[in-house]
Design an enzyme around this catalytic site. Structure first.
Site, PDB file in Angstrom:
ATOM      1  N   GLU A 176       0.806  -1.226   0.000  1.00 33.15           N
ATOM      2  CA  GLU A 176       0.000   0.000   0.000  1.00 33.15           C
ATOM      3  C   GLU A 176       0.839   1.276   0.000  1.00 33.15           C
ATOM      4  OE1 GLU A 176      -3.701  -0.017   2.257  1.00 33.15           O
ATOM      5  OE2 GLU A 176      -3.189  -1.969   3.077  1.00 33.15           O
ATOM      6  N   LEU A 267      -1.230   0.769  17.833  1.00 33.20           N
ATOM      7  CA  LEU A 267      -1.969   2.025  17.977  1.00 33.20           C
ATOM      8  C   LEU A 267      -2.269   2.691  16.639  1.00 33.20           C
ATOM      9  CD1 LEU A 267      -3.113   3.759  20.369  1.00 33.20           C
ATOM     10  CD2 LEU A 267      -1.301   5.379  19.788  1.00 33.20           C
ATOM     11  N   HIS A 268      -3.530   3.047  16.450  1.00 28.60           N
ATOM     12  CA  HIS A 268      -3.949   3.746  15.231  1.00 28.60           C
ATOM     13  C   HIS A 268      -5.117   4.659  15.563  1.00 28.60           C
ATOM     14  CE1 HIS A 268      -6.336   0.039  15.504  1.00 28.60           C
ATOM     15  NE2 HIS A 268      -7.296   0.689  14.874  1.00 28.60           N
TER      16      HIS A 268
HETATM   17  C1  DD3 Z   1      -8.971  -6.079   8.234  1.00 28.48           C
HETATM   18  C2  DD3 Z   1      -8.749  -4.539  10.177  1.00 28.48           C
HETATM   19  C3  DD3 Z   1      -8.089  -5.087   8.935  1.00 28.48           C
HETATM   20  C4  DD3 Z   1     -10.645  -7.925   7.007  1.00 28.48           C
HETATM   21  C5  DD3 Z   1     -10.595  -6.634   6.568  1.00 28.48           C
HETATM   22  C6  DD3 Z   1      -9.772  -5.712   7.182  1.00 28.48           C
HETATM   23  N1  DD3 Z   1      -6.839  -0.489   5.930  1.00 28.48           N
HETATM   24  C7  DD3 Z   1      -6.879  -4.033   7.100  1.00 28.48           C
HETATM   25  C8  DD3 Z   1      -5.204  -5.196   5.828  1.00 28.48           C
HETATM   26  C9  DD3 Z   1      -4.861  -4.038   5.156  1.00 28.48           C
HETATM   27  C10 DD3 Z   1      -6.571  -2.817   6.410  1.00 28.48           C
HETATM   28  C11 DD3 Z   1      -7.220  -1.564   6.622  1.00 28.48           C
HETATM   29  C12 DD3 Z   1      -9.032  -7.381   8.686  1.00 28.48           C
HETATM   30  C13 DD3 Z   1      -6.199  -5.198   6.788  1.00 28.48           C
HETATM   31 CL1  DD3 Z   1     -11.571  -6.156   5.247  1.00 28.48          CL
HETATM   32  C14 DD3 Z   1      -9.866  -8.299   8.070  1.00 28.48           C
HETATM   33  O1  DD3 Z   1      -7.837  -3.984   8.087  1.00 28.48           O
HETATM   34  C15 DD3 Z   1      -5.551  -2.843   5.430  1.00 28.48           C
HETATM   35  N2  DD3 Z   1      -5.206  -1.714   4.771  1.00 28.48           N
HETATM   36  N3  DD3 Z   1      -8.215  -1.399   7.506  1.00 28.48           N
HETATM   37  C16 DD3 Z   1      -5.858  -0.574   5.012  1.00 28.48           C
HETATM   38  N4  DD3 Z   1      -5.525   0.522   4.322  1.00 28.48           N
END
Ligand code: DD3
Length: 328
Positions: A176, A267-268
């Site tokens: 990303e 942390l985010h």
């Molecule tokens: C996640 C919380 C996690 C399914 C899904 C999302 N933003 C992410 C990987 C890359 C991302 C996020 C877990 C996982 Cl749909 C299971 O979130 C990610 N990249 N929230 C971004 N930009």
């Protein structure tokens, strides 16, 4: 579904995303990623097992199934209609009249394909946790004292060792990197700001960005003390500046907050547009960053000592831990 729980019984590590088994499986899913360019696509081989949940109002469906022999979750979501697409929708669509009555009429409108997209998110290989997460479940409000955190929550999250590999990939520019909107590289005060998965960036109405700290040892709100105030202020100030510059959205249009419990223990901070009812922005889970900073200024150990309240889903392992401890 049945095979997911069966897998768990055989392999208690099955939910650990960084297990070797999962790593190997990843390559199988990888081949199913992207467009094959020959009329088939990455999802053409997807075999639906079960619909986990759907919402007519949100125009979403969460599907569990198999992709290249791996468990997968596919999330489909109709995207909002953008104002800048209106002219083309009116001129270039075909219309089928459904009914006419007095001054009222309804149609079925078929927009040009490029204005009729569905956002698809794929998790593959999906763990049992992913599958559970998208199933509609009742939730319960938990009351977590400082002692509960030490004796129940902390041991639970340490034992689970939830993988935050995807977070490290972002921080290390292994994934990303082209989506990064702003970065402060300082190891102590720095962070990366980028669009959350949930946002397709096509319209500002559902703007959703996350700021991920470069510091790796802060799990959640509970770890914050007054020593982190400079970090939080830095994120608050620089991320809002970057959002103003890039999207012309002033601070007065932003909801800036942390989740407790978070979905991942690194942390985010969440930035969503005011007026967008983002998932998890309710009072039972969201803590405004401005309040967090003030609370830490008033009491350096505020989040180490307060009782915190949060909702847990019926299938959450942490909920079972609270029940076993007689705290629910
Ligand atoms: C996640 C919380 C996690 C399914 C899904 C999302 N933003 C992410 C990987 C890359 C991302 C996020 C877990 C996982 Cl749909 C299971 O979130 C990610 N990249 N929230 C971004 N930009």
């Amino acid at each position: 579904m049945a095979d997911v729980s069966a897998k768990r019984q055989r392999d208690p590590e099955a939910t650990n995303e960084s297990s070797n088994q999962t790593k190997k499986a990843k390559t199988d899913c990888e081949t199913a990623r992207g467009d094959n360019g020959n009329g088939t696509n990455a999802l053409s081989g997807f075999q639906t097992t079960i619909v986990l949940s759907d919402s007519a109002r949100e125009k979403t469906i969460f599907v569990h199934g198999k992709l290249a022999d791996q468990n997968a979750v596919v999330i489909l979501e109709k995207t909002p209609i953008r104002e800048d697409a209106l002219a083309e929708i009116f001129t270039a669509s075909t219309l089928k009249l459904e009914m006419r009555n007095d001054i009222y009429s309804t149609y079925r409108l078929q927009a040009p394909p490029h204005l009729n997209e569905i956002k698809a998110t794929v998790v593959c290989p999906a763990t049992e946790k992913h599958v559970n997460k998208y199933q509609r479940r009742e939730s319960f409000l938990v009351e977590e004292t400082a002692e509960d955190y030490q004796s129940i929550t902390l041991p639970y999250i340490q034992k689970q060792s939830f993988s935050v590999q995807w977070v490290y990939n972002i921080l290390d520019k292994k994934a990303e990197s082209e989506r990064i909107m702003f970065e402060d590289p300082d190891p102590k005060l720095g962070f990366v700001l980028l669009p959350d998965f949930k946002w397709d960036q096509k319209q500002l109405d559902d703007l959703y960005l996350i700021a991920i700290t470069h510091q790796k040892n802060i799990k959640s709100l509970r770890d914050l003390t007054s020593e982190h105030i400079p970090l939080l202020q830095n994120i608050f100030q620089k991320a809002r500046e970057a959002i103003l510059k890039r999207y012309s959205l002033p601070a007065s249009k932003l909801r800036v907050y942390l989740h407790y419990q978070p979905s991942y223990y690194h942390l985010h901070v969440h930035f969503t547009k005011l007026g967008y009812d983002a998932p998890g922005c309710g009072v039972e889970r969201a803590h405004l960053l401005a309040d967090v900073i003030q609370n830490l200024q008033a009491d350096p150990n505020y989040y180490k000592t307060r009782t915190l309240y949060f909702p847990l889903r019926a299938d959450d392992g942490l909920l079972s831990q609270f029940k076993e401890a007689g705290r629910l």
